[in-house]
Write a protein that holds these residues in place. Structure first.
Motif: not given
Length: 220
Positions: A71-73, A113-116, A80-81
């Protein structure tokens, strides 16, 4: 007008042809599979290859720490997320164990909602598709509305064909099927306008899947 002899010869040839009709082709076996069977022991490998071929990003995770590293990668490419929205308690526990930040509530969801991040019902090896439904706590929105969709799954969820995935849903839910069942094959895209490919036309423009080892026990 042809004379009688020519007419008689033409009719004779027609009668001769009708007496020996062209044999019809053999009746197809509609019960036979359209594609050759996939190797049962390599379904996860086939899925990963087809998933990436359709534009998805694939990560295999052996532990919560491994998941955190992947996830870090993923986020390093887009610093900016904000953390992902996660509404399923099991996934919230998983990310907490991995010390990965997330947003459990729905505050400002439509604006940010950039990421779900969701689970899924099944993975289809033949097409590299992810089957999601409205039965999870993520509901209809979390796999469709955010700009980018992250999926957490297990190798044991991989099935060979779309029909197998639908049968799994029938066996699991019976007459109470979820109100939404969706097959996602790669990021949302279209080329309807002037043959120009556009990502994110009617869903997430980026799709990533994190496959957790089946032996990984949550909370351990």
């Amino acid at each position: 007008m042809p004379d009688n002899a020519a007419r008689t010869a033409i009719l004779a040839r027609i009668r001769g042809a009708l007496a020996q009709p062209v044999p019809l082709p053999e009746r197809p076996d509609f019960a036979a599979p359209v594609h050759p069977p996939l190797p049962a022991e390599d379904l996860a490998v086939v899925f990963a290859a087809n998933f990436q071929r359709s534009g998805g990003e694939f990560y295999y995770c052996e532990s919560p720490a491994h998941l955190a590293a992947h996830l870090a990668s993923f986020w390093a490419k887009q610093p900016a997320l904000a953390p992902p929205y996660v509404w399923e308690p099991e996934l919230q526990q998983l990310l907490a164990d991995a010390k990965v930040p997330f947003r459990a509530g729905e505050d400002d969801f439509r604006q940010n909602a950039d990421l779900g991040l969701t689970s899924c019902e099944a993975l289809v090896a033949r097409t590299g598709s992810v089957l999601v439904s409205a039965a999870t706590a993520g509901g209809r929105r979390l796999s469709i509305y955010p700009d980018q969709h992250l999926v957490v799954a297990r190798p044991g969820q991989v099935v060979a064909e779309i029909g197998d995935a639908l049968q799994l849903m029938q066996d699991k839910y019976g007459a109470g099927l979820p109100s939404m069942i969706s097959l996602t094959t790669g990021p949302s895209r279209t080329a309807d306008i002037e043959k120009t490919l556009v990502l994110g036309a009617h869903g997430p423009r980026r799709l990533a899947l994190f496959l957790l080892d089946d032996n990984l026990v949550l909370g351990a």
